[in-house]
Design a protein around this motif. Structure first.
Motif, mmCIF file in Angstrom:
data_model
loop_
_atom_site.group_PDB
_atom_site.id
_atom_site.type_symbol
_atom_site.label_atom_id
_atom_site.label_comp_id
_atom_site.label_asym_id
_atom_site.label_seq_id
_atom_site.Cartn_x
_atom_site.Cartn_y
_atom_site.Cartn_z
ATOM 1 N N LEU A 54 -1.625 7.795 8.348
ATOM 2 C CA LEU A 54 -1.900 6.905 7.495
ATOM 3 C C LEU A 54 -1.869 5.353 7.949
ATOM 4 C CD1 LEU A 54 -0.027 8.309 4.670
ATOM 5 C CD2 LEU A 54 -2.309 8.615 5.029
ATOM 6 N N LYS A 55 -1.550 5.067 9.171
ATOM 7 C CA LYS A 55 -1.422 3.761 9.636
ATOM 8 C C LYS A 55 -0.367 2.984 8.989
ATOM 9 C CE LYS A 55 -5.910 3.528 11.889
ATOM 10 N NZ LYS A 55 -7.210 2.774 11.930
ATOM 11 N N GLY A 56 0.658 3.666 8.638
ATOM 12 C CA GLY A 56 1.756 3.176 7.894
ATOM 13 C C GLY A 56 3.202 3.043 8.559
ATOM 14 N N LEU A 81 2.963 11.567 9.849
ATOM 15 C CA LEU A 81 2.353 11.021 8.520
ATOM 16 C C LEU A 81 1.982 9.442 8.634
ATOM 17 C CD1 LEU A 81 1.179 11.746 5.822
ATOM 18 C CD2 LEU A 81 3.570 11.294 5.068
ATOM 19 N N ALA A 82 3.097 9.015 9.066
ATOM 20 C CA ALA A 82 2.962 7.371 9.324
ATOM 21 C C ALA A 82 1.772 6.843 10.202
ATOM 22 C CB ALA A 82 4.359 6.843 9.908
ATOM 23 N N PRO A 118 0.703 -1.175 -0.039
ATOM 24 C CA PRO A 118 -0.123 -0.017 -0.070
ATOM 25 C C PRO A 118 0.874 1.189 0.056
ATOM 26 C CG PRO A 118 -0.862 -1.501 1.718
ATOM 27 C CD PRO A 118 0.389 -2.227 1.176
ATOM 28 N N ARG A 121 0.335 3.843 1.461
ATOM 29 C CA ARG A 121 0.332 4.341 2.893
ATOM 30 C C ARG A 121 1.796 4.126 3.530
ATOM 31 N NH1 ARG A 121 -1.245 0.891 6.571
ATOM 32 N NH2 ARG A 121 -2.516 -0.953 5.868
ATOM 33 N N ALA A 176 4.714 6.211 1.683
ATOM 34 C CA ALA A 176 4.780 7.774 1.748
ATOM 35 C C ALA A 176 5.492 8.314 3.029
ATOM 36 C CB ALA A 176 3.361 8.258 2.082
#
Length: 280
Positions: A77-79, A73-74, A24, A26, A29
């Motif tokens: 976005l749950k990244g 951001l992580a 993904p 996310r 990014a």
């Protein structure tokens, strides 16, 4: 006979399938933002060699800003991933330990000869130690939730921004490059000490999670004013921010000690049963 009928290993089959599984965006990014920050830090080293001190300083400042963006951001976005955390730490060491130290060396510390280079090494090693300790503390399951609002020692981006104060002063007319090398060296050593110290610095991770409606418009106006001042008087504003940040460290320490005492205090007992009182 066992070679003709090998045992079934579902883990190995799953790992082969995972190689062709799409990732993904996310998850990518935040790492892209981290790599952009790394590129800016490395570019600052080239720019300072070319004599572009102001542009090199701006590159480090933008890298520090991106470092604050990639983690948020992580989480948004749950990244989050272990790979991203390790990449972020390596990028921080290069940007705020190596690149910042090199810019300061070319700017003023080279006047101190070998002692100036020792200061650069101290700053870089302090950043590495600070980041290593931060990574270890993330995995501590016994750490109370209230402590997550504080950094142990000055964080690496803030350390780089504050260490660049001699550059800001030079830009606003203070002759640091001509006469201030010894003072700049002592100051940078002080910042290196703050990064590896156990002095609590407020993290502000919960700041801005909820904003009252009547505060929205004033916040917008304040952001516009600060942005205008930053574009019109960038180094004057940065000097003020660094001085204010250093002045607020004792306030952060006092707040940390207060919360620590409240957390360590025993719960009040009821008179009849001897059980802790329910605050609800």
């Amino acid at each position: 006979m066992s070679d003709l009928f090998p045992p079934f290993e579902p883990e190995r089959v799953e790992s082969r399938r995972a190689r062709f599984k799409a990732i993904p965006f996310r998850l990518l990014a935040p790492n892209v933002v981290t790599l952009l920050a790394l590129c800016l830090g490395l570019t600052a080293m080239r720019l300072i060699v070319e004599g572009k001190l102001e542009t090199a300083t701006i590159c480090i400042l933008i890298a520090a800003g991106l470092d604050g963006v990639d983690g948020r951001l992580a989480r948004m976005l749950k990244g989050t991933s272990r790979f991203g955390a390790e990449l972020d730490s390596l990028s921080d060491f290069v940007n705020f330990g190596v690149a910042t130290g090199y810019v300061l060396w070319i700017f003023v510390l080279h006047d101190l000869k070998s002692f100036g280079w020792i200061i650069v090494l101290t700053l870089a090693c302090a950043m590495a130690l600070r980041l290593a300790r931060f990574n270890v503390m993330i995995d501590d399951p016994d750490r109370p939730d209230w402590q997550k609002n504080f950094f142990v020692g000055m964080p690496a981006p803030a350390g780089a921004i504050t260490a660049m104060l001699p550059v800001y002063l030079q830009m606003i007319g203070v002759p640091v490059q001509e006469y201030g090398a010894p003072f700049a060296g002592v100051y940078i050593l002080f910042i290196a000490f703050l990064t590896i110290s156990r002095i609590p610095c407020y993290a502000g991770k919960t700041l801005g999670t909820r904003v009252p409606r009547d505060k929205v418009l004033p916040i917008f106006v304040a952001v516009v004013i600060v942005a205008g001042l930053l574009f019109a008087y960038p180094f004057e504003v940065l000097t003020f921010v660094v001085v204010a940040y250093l002045a607020l460290i004792p306030v952060s320490v006092a707040r940390y000690r207060k919360l620590e005492r409240e957390y360590a205090a025993p719960l009040p007992l009821s008179v009849e049963g001897g059980a802790p009182e329910n605050p609800a």
